[in-house]
Design an enzyme around this catalytic site. Sequence first.
Site, mmCIF file in Angstrom:
data_model
loop_
_atom_site.group_PDB
_atom_site.id
_atom_site.type_symbol
_atom_site.label_atom_id
_atom_site.label_comp_id
_atom_site.label_asym_id
_atom_site.label_seq_id
_atom_site.Cartn_x
_atom_site.Cartn_y
_atom_site.Cartn_z
ATOM 1 N N SER A 134 -3.011 21.761 8.426
ATOM 2 C CA SER A 134 -3.465 21.041 9.618
ATOM 3 C C SER A 134 -4.451 21.855 10.451
ATOM 4 C CB SER A 134 -2.277 20.616 10.484
ATOM 5 O OG SER A 134 -1.652 21.732 11.072
ATOM 6 N N LYS A 171 -1.088 24.844 17.204
ATOM 7 C CA LYS A 171 -2.050 23.841 17.646
ATOM 8 C C LYS A 171 -2.960 24.432 18.721
ATOM 9 C CE LYS A 171 -0.361 20.596 15.065
ATOM 10 N NZ LYS A 171 -1.105 20.155 13.865
#
Length: 215
Positions: A134, A171
């Site tokens: 990701s 993230k």
Amino acid sequence: MNTTVIGERLLQRRKELNLTLEDIAKRVGVTKSTIQRYEVGKISSPKIAVLKSIAYALETSYSWLIGETENHLPDNLYLSSPSNKQGVPIPVLGRVSAGMGIPAPDQIEGYIFEESSHINSGEQYAYLLVIGDSMYPEFKDGDFVLIKYCAEVENGSYAVVLIDDGDGVIKKIEYGKNKIILHSINPMYPPRVFEGPDLSRLRIFGTVCRLRREF
């Protein structure tokens, strides 16, 4: 756990390597007096994570240090160290999850020797193994990221975030008005927006300080 044996072996190995108490303390990331207390057997409840760090600093095995074996060869932890072997052993975590402060021994998969100049005294750190794509190509599957434990991070920084008290994810953090947006780098993963009551689902585990990639 026999603290007398631990102290005797710590002293023995330290002298074999011609190291001072301060040398060991710097490698482990604790004070000189703490190492001295371990050496004279005054730590009534030794922490396994600290003993493993001491064992690595002494270039020996944890099992030997606590008296379980006569084999003093280092344990097979996946470790990486600077060429001069001056640094601080940082625990490697395969995952992070809710409720963690100092990681429990069974959550530690090994140690990486980090340069002392990259570590702030008094702060807690861990290396985290990156899993998934990701955050590709900035962070690749199999990379290690150095995390500094903290509950708040700056806007636009990379952080390890716990969602719904599940496992931590890396993230990019964006703060908005009464909302937090978690960005992936890989465009196949859309941003995740948490607003209002959903903000309580998030908890910051730490900020990403450094990337280590093995070739």
